[in-house]
Write a protein that holds these residues in place. Sequence first.
Motif, PDB file in Angstrom:
ATOM      1  N   ALA A 244       4.522   6.025  -5.303  1.00  0.00           N
ATOM      2  CA  ALA A 244       4.781   5.798  -6.668  1.00  0.00           C
ATOM      3  C   ALA A 244       3.604   6.822  -7.363  1.00  0.00           C
ATOM      4  CB  ALA A 244       4.288   4.482  -7.097  1.00  0.00           C
ATOM      5  N   GLY A 245       2.819   7.401  -6.651  1.00  0.00           N
ATOM      6  CA  GLY A 245       1.901   8.454  -7.164  1.00  0.00           C
ATOM      7  C   GLY A 245       0.515   8.240  -7.289  1.00  0.00           C
TER       8      GLY A 245
ATOM      9  N   TYR B 286       0.984  -1.033  -0.006  1.00  0.00           N
ATOM     10  CA  TYR B 286       0.022  -0.021  -0.095  1.00  0.00           C
ATOM     11  C   TYR B 286       0.719   1.424  -0.007  1.00  0.00           C
ATOM     12  CZ  TYR B 286      -2.518   3.856   2.507  1.00  0.00           C
ATOM     13  OH  TYR B 286      -3.079   5.141   2.722  1.00  0.00           O
ATOM     14  N   LEU B 287       2.041   1.237   0.863  1.00  0.00           N
ATOM     15  CA  LEU B 287       2.841   2.284   0.970  1.00  0.00           C
ATOM     16  C   LEU B 287       3.523   2.850  -0.336  1.00  0.00           C
ATOM     17  CD1 LEU B 287       3.754   4.686   2.910  1.00  0.00           C
ATOM     18  CD2 LEU B 287       5.568   2.753   3.608  1.00  0.00           C
ATOM     19  N   VAL B 288       4.058   1.582  -0.960  1.00  0.00           N
ATOM     20  CA  VAL B 288       4.698   1.700  -2.006  1.00  0.00           C
ATOM     21  C   VAL B 288       3.968   2.096  -3.586  1.00  0.00           C
ATOM     22  CG1 VAL B 288       6.001   0.141  -3.970  1.00  0.00           C
ATOM     23  CG2 VAL B 288       6.427  -0.033  -1.539  1.00  0.00           C
ATOM     24  N   VAL B 289       2.849   1.620  -3.330  1.00  0.00           N
ATOM     25  CA  VAL B 289       1.809   2.189  -4.259  1.00  0.00           C
ATOM     26  C   VAL B 289       1.537   3.760  -4.005  1.00  0.00           C
ATOM     27  CG1 VAL B 289      -0.527   1.953  -5.367  1.00  0.00           C
ATOM     28  CG2 VAL B 289       0.866  -0.160  -4.914  1.00  0.00           C
ATOM     29  N   GLY B 290       1.318   4.166  -3.102  1.00  0.00           N
ATOM     30  CA  GLY B 290       0.953   5.410  -2.895  1.00  0.00           C
ATOM     31  C   GLY B 290       2.392   6.326  -3.189  1.00  0.00           C
TER      32      GLY B 290
ATOM     33  N   LEU C 211       5.768  11.270  -3.731  1.00  0.00           N
ATOM     34  CA  LEU C 211       6.750  11.474  -2.827  1.00  0.00           C
ATOM     35  C   LEU C 211       6.431  12.757  -1.959  1.00  0.00           C
ATOM     36  CD1 LEU C 211       9.779  10.571  -5.095  1.00  0.00           C
ATOM     37  CD2 LEU C 211       8.753   9.164  -3.280  1.00  0.00           C
ATOM     38  N   GLY C 212       5.883  13.623  -2.610  1.00  0.00           N
ATOM     39  CA  GLY C 212       5.197  14.548  -1.988  1.00  0.00           C
ATOM     40  C   GLY C 212       5.054  14.721  -0.412  1.00  0.00           C
TER      41      GLY C 212
END
Length: 223
Positions: A101-102, A95-99, A113-114
Amino acid sequence: MSSTFPHDDGARTVSPVPGSVVAEVLGDPPAPRTVRRTSTDVALVATFAAFVAACALVPAIPTGAGVPITLQTFGVVVAGLVLGARRGFLAVLLYLVVGLAGVPVFAEMTGGLGVLGKPSVGYLLAFPLTAAVAGWLGGLALRARPAWRYPLLVAAGLGSSVLVTHPAGVVGLMARLGLGPAEALAIDVVYWPGDVVKNVLAAAVTLAVLRAFPDLRGGRRAA
């Protein structure tokens, strides 16, 4: 010299040979249980990653500190309690990686990444470890007597929040808002009552899911 053989009246009874024995004799490979288990784990990890994302998309409650109150922590704890430490960690990490990633799966439909520059960064990055700790403590809770499992699951969820989520959140508030420890802790305290409620609900959901699908925790049925 003559040999004596047992009497044979011509009516022989042949017992069927189990298929597993035949497979073993003929050298056939065993059924791909490991492959099936891995496929199931992947599906569960993806499903609970989507569940956490769905929880994050529920309208948030603003607090004025730049960190809204959301259902993310509820989804994170449920993932850990239901799936266990390893798969819960992987689900929330996905979930964190997908988020990052944009994909807009974080609170208030944000992503990219903002979010690492926001005051909520500490809470967000702590989520995978929170799920792992909840899963490990939840495993201990499920070994207890049935009457004790619910309160111990609540304690497991709260323990993961106290040990991981809130300390990391305080550090993130200090780093992004330039606050001292006492000031950051004063902001963090605002989220404690909501966490208690969410962990009470997470324990109830976990018991209901494990009663319906005991194999999710290795066949342990939550009575």
